[in-house]
Design a protein around this motif. Structure first.
Motif, PDB file in Angstrom:
ATOM      1  N   GLN A   1       0.877  -1.268  -0.025  1.00  0.00           N
ATOM      2  CA  GLN A   1      -0.106  -0.017  -0.046  1.00  0.00           C
ATOM      3  C   GLN A   1       0.856   1.229   0.078  1.00  0.00           C
ATOM      4  O   GLN A   1       2.131   1.101   0.416  1.00  0.00           O
ATOM      5  CB  GLN A   1      -0.944   0.004   1.115  1.00  0.00           C
ATOM      6  CG  GLN A   1      -1.836  -1.071   1.275  1.00  0.00           C
ATOM      7  CD  GLN A   1      -2.728  -1.035   2.711  1.00  0.00           C
ATOM      8  OE1 GLN A   1      -2.062  -0.856   3.664  1.00  0.00           O
ATOM      9  NE2 GLN A   1      -4.049  -1.272   2.521  1.00  0.00           N
TER      10      GLN A   1
ATOM     11  N   ARG B   1      -9.542  -7.724  -8.176  1.00  0.00           N
ATOM     12  CA  ARG B   1     -10.484  -6.924  -7.163  1.00  0.00           C
ATOM     13  C   ARG B   1     -10.183  -7.181  -5.869  1.00  0.00           C
ATOM     14  O   ARG B   1     -10.452  -6.142  -4.945  1.00  0.00           O
ATOM     15  CB  ARG B   1     -11.871  -7.375  -7.694  1.00  0.00           C
ATOM     16  CG  ARG B   1     -12.247  -6.905  -9.065  1.00  0.00           C
ATOM     17  CD  ARG B   1     -14.113  -7.014  -9.094  1.00  0.00           C
ATOM     18  NE  ARG B   1     -14.271  -8.330  -9.136  1.00  0.00           N
ATOM     19  CZ  ARG B   1     -14.586  -9.270 -10.223  1.00  0.00           C
ATOM     20  NH1 ARG B   1     -14.286  -8.506 -11.318  1.00  0.00           N
ATOM     21  NH2 ARG B   1     -14.965 -10.425 -10.165  1.00  0.00           N
ATOM     22  N   LEU B   2      -9.778  -8.321  -5.364  1.00  0.00           N
ATOM     23  CA  LEU B   2      -9.488  -8.467  -4.003  1.00  0.00           C
ATOM     24  C   LEU B   2      -8.313  -7.959  -3.562  1.00  0.00           C
ATOM     25  O   LEU B   2      -8.201  -7.356  -2.507  1.00  0.00           O
ATOM     26  CB  LEU B   2      -9.214 -10.226  -3.792  1.00  0.00           C
ATOM     27  CG  LEU B   2      -9.000 -10.600  -2.400  1.00  0.00           C
ATOM     28  CD1 LEU B   2      -9.913 -10.204  -1.370  1.00  0.00           C
ATOM     29  CD2 LEU B   2      -8.474 -11.982  -2.285  1.00  0.00           C
TER      30      LEU B   2
ATOM     31  N   LYS C   1      -8.982  -4.293  -2.541  1.00  0.00           N
ATOM     32  CA  LYS C   1      -9.311  -4.117  -1.196  1.00  0.00           C
ATOM     33  C   LYS C   1      -8.103  -3.711  -0.311  1.00  0.00           C
ATOM     34  O   LYS C   1      -8.330  -3.074   0.957  1.00  0.00           O
ATOM     35  CB  LYS C   1     -10.121  -5.213  -0.745  1.00  0.00           C
ATOM     36  CG  LYS C   1     -10.762  -5.102   0.599  1.00  0.00           C
ATOM     37  CD  LYS C   1     -11.514  -6.522   1.087  1.00  0.00           C
ATOM     38  CE  LYS C   1     -11.922  -6.684   2.621  1.00  0.00           C
ATOM     39  NZ  LYS C   1     -12.532  -7.510   3.003  1.00  0.00           N
ATOM     40  N   TYR C   2      -6.819  -4.508  -0.340  1.00  0.00           N
ATOM     41  CA  TYR C   2      -5.658  -4.288   0.409  1.00  0.00           C
ATOM     42  C   TYR C   2      -4.738  -3.321   0.033  1.00  0.00           C
ATOM     43  O   TYR C   2      -3.640  -3.290   0.398  1.00  0.00           O
ATOM     44  CB  TYR C   2      -5.205  -5.567   0.592  1.00  0.00           C
ATOM     45  CG  TYR C   2      -6.092  -6.743   1.493  1.00  0.00           C
ATOM     46  CD1 TYR C   2      -5.952  -6.523   2.849  1.00  0.00           C
ATOM     47  CD2 TYR C   2      -7.008  -7.468   0.797  1.00  0.00           C
ATOM     48  CE1 TYR C   2      -6.717  -7.475   3.679  1.00  0.00           C
ATOM     49  CE2 TYR C   2      -7.932  -8.143   1.466  1.00  0.00           C
ATOM     50  CZ  TYR C   2      -7.749  -8.107   2.948  1.00  0.00           C
ATOM     51  OH  TYR C   2      -8.581  -8.820   3.583  1.00  0.00           O
TER      52      TYR C   2
END
Length: 417
Positions: free
Chosen positions: A9, A85-86, A89-90
């Motif tokens: 991130q 897509r998963l 989320k992170y």
């Protein structure tokens, strides 16, 4: 981590994948254990081959098995989209999974995949300045594992081809860590781990060697021999084989009351396990004093054992539990026979060498090693004519009868047609 991998991130919130246990994605807030699904299988298949192009054919086989559906190529692309897509989320960039000619690649590094961190720790341990530093790094590497590996991934192909390879890396690392613990004299401290490792891997003989050595070096000779019998019986019942030469040499050293250290049993480990690097797997040689007739009889095939070797003299000094004492002249007669000796001297020498154990007066328990030598030389005691009821505890003849020798039939005459 460098942004080139696309698996972290923005800012300080690192995202990490785990495959040395349950497949999961973790960040500083939570750890998400993935539910069994086709996207999860796809992710696992990519992560166990990090930074490598994994072929479409292999990914399809990992997800669907041998019966790949006609729509597998489109379904695989759908799984990739669901994973991206998963990842969003992170905060993981979508290009973390790269589509390349012939397959897909997952870009990760030591900061984002536990498997790569584990291998980096092993590399550093290999270059450590001393054993204590090496042990610390090995322990840090082993702490990354949370068995079972990929327990939430429903893929026969992965569990058949990839999980055993990963498990082998854990086995080599654990063996080396336990070797260092024993070399540093921490036998009591490592006993609990060795109990668990040996019982969790009942056919992995190296763990049993280390357990038996630790027990013996802490003064628990009877427990050490009991564990040898346990693994010997298990191997015989489950696989129909005897323990390997290293375990048998270790048992013989214990019966003789010889000093046993990691240098006595670790030599075979590097050869048997094919360890990753020379420094990580270097072991000392076989135990001193075990290069005589007894070792040759242990390592030779049964068909080659045609004579009972001379019984060696008991060692003069040992750090382990002492063998049963006996007159020095008796031991000397058997060690260097110069002519016929009396039956009393023979019995005394066998008792002193640990090959016979006297019970009630006049009766003896015969060690399996002596039984094996005698069967090889004379065709097994069990085929001798019975002269009366057996004495209590004389030998383990019931074990010998489990494998009687086949009766040889006369050859039929040849007929020309």
């Amino acid at each position: 981590m460098s942004g080139s991998t696309g698996t972290q991130q923005d800012g300080d919130g690192a995202t990490r994948f785990t495959v040395l246990g349950l497949l999961a994605i973790a960040d500083r807030r939570e750890t998400a254990v993935l539910q069994p699904s086709k996207p999860a299988t796809l992710l696992a298949a990519l992560l166990v081959r990090p930074n490598a192009v994994v072929s479409v054919e292999w990914l399809q086989r990992a997800i669907w098995g041998e019966e790949t559906p006609a729509t597998a190529k489109a379904a695989l692309h759908s799984c990739v989209l669901r994973l991206r897509r998963l990842f969003a989320k992170y905060g993981i960039a979508g290009h973390a999974i790269e589509a390349l000619p012939g397959g897909y690649r997952m870009a990760v590094d030591t900061g984002t995949l536990d498997l790569l961190e584990f291998r980096e720790l092993l590399r550093r341990a290999d270059q450590a300045a001393d054993q204590k530093a090496e042990l610390g790094l090995l322990r840090e590497a082993l702490a990354l594992w949370q068995l079972p590996v990929l327990g939430n991934v429903p893929s026969d192909a992965l569990h058949r081809e990839e999980v055993p390879r990963l498990t082998e890396e854990w086995l080599r690392t654990a063996e080396r860590a336990y070797d260092i613990e024993l070399a540093l004299g921490r036998c009591r401290e490592v006993l609990a781990e060795l109990w668990s490792a040996a019982r969790s891997h009942p056919v992995h003989e190296r763990f049993w060697e280390q357990l038996i050595e630790a027990l013996y070096r802490t003064g628990r000779r009877a427990d050490a021999l009991a564990e040898y019998r346990r693994v010997r019986d298990h191997l015989l019942e489950e696989l129909g084989v005897d323990p390997g030469p290293a375990l048998r040499r270790l048992e013989l050293s214990i019966l003789r009351g010889e000093s046993v250290t990691t240098t006595t049993t670790a030599a075979t480990t590097a050869t048997a396990t094919g360890a990753a690097t020379t420094a990580t797997t270097a072991r000392a040689g076989a135990p001193d004093g075990l290069h005589g007739p007894d070792e040759r009889a242990l390592s030779a095939p049964a068909t080659a054992r045609t004579a009972i070797p001379a019984i060696p003299a008991a060692p003069a000094a040992a750090t382990g539990p002492d063998p049963q004492p006996g007159p020095a002249d008796r031991a000397g007669v058997l060690a260097t026979p110069s002519g016929p000796v009396s039956g009393e001297l023979v019995l005394a020498g066998l008792v002193q060498a640990g090959l016979l154990r006297e019970g009630p007066p006049g009766r003896y328990q015969v060690h399996d090693l002596l039984l094996a030598f005698t069967r090889a030389a004379t065709g097994s005691w069990t085929h001798a004519p019975a002269t009366g009821p057996p004495a209590d505890g004389v030998g383990r003849t019931e074990r010998a009868t489990e494998h009687p020798r086949p009766t040889r039939l006369p050859a039929a005459p040849l007929r020309r047609t």
